[in-house]
Design an enzyme around this catalytic site. Sequence first.
Site, PDB file in Angstrom:
ATOM      1  N   LYS A 125     -22.046  69.970  31.365  1.00 11.33           N
ATOM      2  CA  LYS A 125     -21.350  68.813  30.798  1.00 11.33           C
ATOM      3  C   LYS A 125     -21.758  68.613  29.333  1.00 11.33           C
ATOM      4  O   LYS A 125     -20.909  68.437  28.456  1.00 11.33           O
ATOM      5  CB  LYS A 125     -21.670  67.559  31.619  1.00 11.33           C
ATOM      6  CG  LYS A 125     -21.055  66.318  31.030  1.00 11.33           C
ATOM      7  CD  LYS A 125     -21.389  65.060  31.827  1.00 11.33           C
ATOM      8  CE  LYS A 125     -21.110  63.843  30.991  1.00 11.33           C
ATOM      9  NZ  LYS A 125     -22.254  62.965  30.835  1.00 11.33           N
ATOM     10  N   ASP A 180     -17.360  63.571  33.955  1.00 15.10           N
ATOM     11  CA  ASP A 180     -18.364  62.511  34.112  1.00 15.10           C
ATOM     12  C   ASP A 180     -17.912  61.610  35.259  1.00 15.10           C
ATOM     13  O   ASP A 180     -16.996  61.963  36.013  1.00 15.10           O
ATOM     14  CB  ASP A 180     -18.547  61.732  32.794  1.00 15.10           C
ATOM     15  CG  ASP A 180     -17.388  60.774  32.548  1.00 15.10           C
ATOM     16  OD1 ASP A 180     -16.305  60.941  33.176  1.00 15.10           O
ATOM     17  OD2 ASP A 180     -17.555  59.835  31.762  1.00 15.10           O
TER      18      ASP A 180
END
Length: 219
Positions: free
Chosen positions: A124, A143
């Site tokens: 991420k 997320d």
Amino acid sequence: MPINELKQRVRQIIRLLKRAYPNAKCSLNHANAFELLIATILSAQCTDARVNIVTQDLFRKYRKPEDYLKVSEKELQRDIRTTGFFRNKTKSIQGTAKVLTEQYGGIVPSTMDELLDLPGVARKTANVVLGNAFGISAGVVVDTHVTRLSHRLGLTKQKTAEKIEQDLIPIVPKKDWVIFPHLFIAHGRAICKARNPLCAECVVEKLCPSSYLKTGVMP
Ligand code: SF4
């Protein structure tokens, strides 16, 4: 749903969300790739607003990777304390600063493999830095907002960020990989909230199988 229909639906969702959130962008303040890398490490389990408060002073004190190596662990822990998990984050930041200083001449590398080799940097974080600092579409940032909206909009049934990203990559046009999470985050904060989403005010309601206007059940 057949993949072509799903792709079509995603394109419509992106078009409507771009219209609703024309200014959607990375909400972590940063002036360069290194600052974005540090801000993204700090953003784990913390709001972007809180990170921005902390980095206001942090980025004045620490301008380059080696600056983070000149202070003790305790001092850096104090400086980032309010972002939570500050002991682990200190280890990640000082570990990353060490590798950047020793192996990359203090410059943040711009490939997924190199970024993933940095301590405390997962996919991420690497995606955030590649997309927003270098303009490189290497993947889709997943997320908590992207996870929730992707489930509600019927784009994935997967649970982990890695698997959700693998479901999104084939259905989100590559040119939109960077903006896509910003649109979902903006919509997640404003309308499709975790509790009591405002389906009656939602611009993608017609495309959403979870809308309580259709199901009668709050998603
Ligand atoms: S219709 Fe409701 S559940 Fe679906 S995306 Fe909109 S706010 Fe979220």
